[in-house]
Scaffold this active site. Structure first.
Site, mmCIF file in Angstrom:
data_model
loop_
_atom_site.group_PDB
_atom_site.id
_atom_site.type_symbol
_atom_site.label_atom_id
_atom_site.label_comp_id
_atom_site.label_asym_id
_atom_site.label_seq_id
_atom_site.Cartn_x
_atom_site.Cartn_y
_atom_site.Cartn_z
ATOM 1 N N VAL A 25 0.755 -1.455 0.032
ATOM 2 C CA VAL A 25 0.024 -0.006 -0.002
ATOM 3 C C VAL A 25 0.795 1.366 -0.077
ATOM 4 O O VAL A 25 1.871 1.205 0.635
ATOM 5 C CB VAL A 25 -0.951 -0.113 1.166
ATOM 6 C CG1 VAL A 25 -2.087 -1.026 1.163
ATOM 7 C CG2 VAL A 25 -0.238 -0.147 2.641
ATOM 8 N N ASP A 26 0.388 2.285 -0.701
ATOM 9 C CA ASP A 26 0.902 3.616 -0.763
ATOM 10 C C ASP A 26 0.751 4.231 0.666
ATOM 11 O O ASP A 26 -0.540 3.836 1.321
ATOM 12 C CB ASP A 26 0.543 4.412 -1.895
ATOM 13 C CG ASP A 26 1.542 5.696 -1.995
ATOM 14 O OD1 ASP A 26 2.669 5.520 -1.981
ATOM 15 O OD2 ASP A 26 0.834 6.692 -2.384
#
Length: 225
Positions: A25-26
């Site tokens: 995930v960013d």
């Protein structure tokens, strides 16, 4: 899916989800709110006030649309600051930008960007940067001509649902490996990973390098896509 606001590419993608064991995930906009807020404005040159440092940063970022720029412009609007006209810009993606204002050059960006541009950080600035990172925040530096005059502390807010989503994916959906990938500095990225119970993270990753990093993890057999 549509009723829940989820877009599904096709049936095959839905079926493959059952085999996925890795989540990457960013940080900004995914685990944290997409719009940070300005905490403290550091002044390194006593010839300038904090409002002037914010004004220069906002003027430089005026045509930008990324979250940091929007946060700076929002604070400038809140303080009802009149922004000076900017002549041109030279954006270095992932690092910062520089613009001209009359015969003056404004640089706005990370500490790394300032060093790339040959801007010296005075001891006060080095101490402020270190303290800021230890607290899990990032900084946007502001330089006028060849001198660093101030910095804006950017405070990220963890999305309220992030803890529950991470917990649910780990405990109920066979997600064995989780990674955070971020362009932010090491300390704030590490702090967020620890807060969410995520063991692995990659910090200071430029946008154009994120896809390659994921390919590398897949080649090393550390993820199932």
């Amino acid at each position: 899916g549509a009723q829940a606001g989820v877009l599904i590419k096709d049936a095959e993608a839905l079926e493959r989800m059952a085999r996925v064991d890795t989540l990457i995930v960013d940080k900004t906009g995914t685990l944290t709110s997409d719009l940070p807020h300005i905490g403290k404005i550091h002044v390194f040159d006593l010839d300038y006030r904090s409002s002037e440092i914010l004004k220069l940063a906002a003027a430089a970022e005026y045509k930008q649309s990324h979250p940091v720029a929007r946060a700076i412009l929002k604070e400038a609007k809140k303080q009802k600051l009149a922004l000076p006209d900017i002549d041109e810009s030279d954006v270095k993606v992932g690092y910062g930008l520089k613009v001209t204002m009359g015969d003056q050059l404004i640089r706005v960006g990370s500490v790394r960007f300032m060093k790339m541009e040959g801007i010296t950080l005075p001891p006060r600035a080095e101490q402020a940067v270190e303290a800021c990172h230890q607290e899990g925040h990032s900084q946007v530096c502001v330089a006028l001509n060849e001198k660093l005059i101030g910095a804006l502390e950017m405070h990220a807010t963890v999305r309220p649902e992030a803890h529950q989503v991470i917990h649910t994916l780990r405990d109920h959906h066979n997600i064995k490996h989780m990674y955070i990938i971020s362009g932010d500095h090491e300390a704030p990225t590490k702090r967020l990973a620890e807060e969410l119970g995520i063991k692995h993270y990659f910090a200071e990753t430029l946008p154009q390098n994120k896809a390659e990093l994921i390919k590398q993890l897949q080649q090393e057999g550390k993820m199932v896509c």
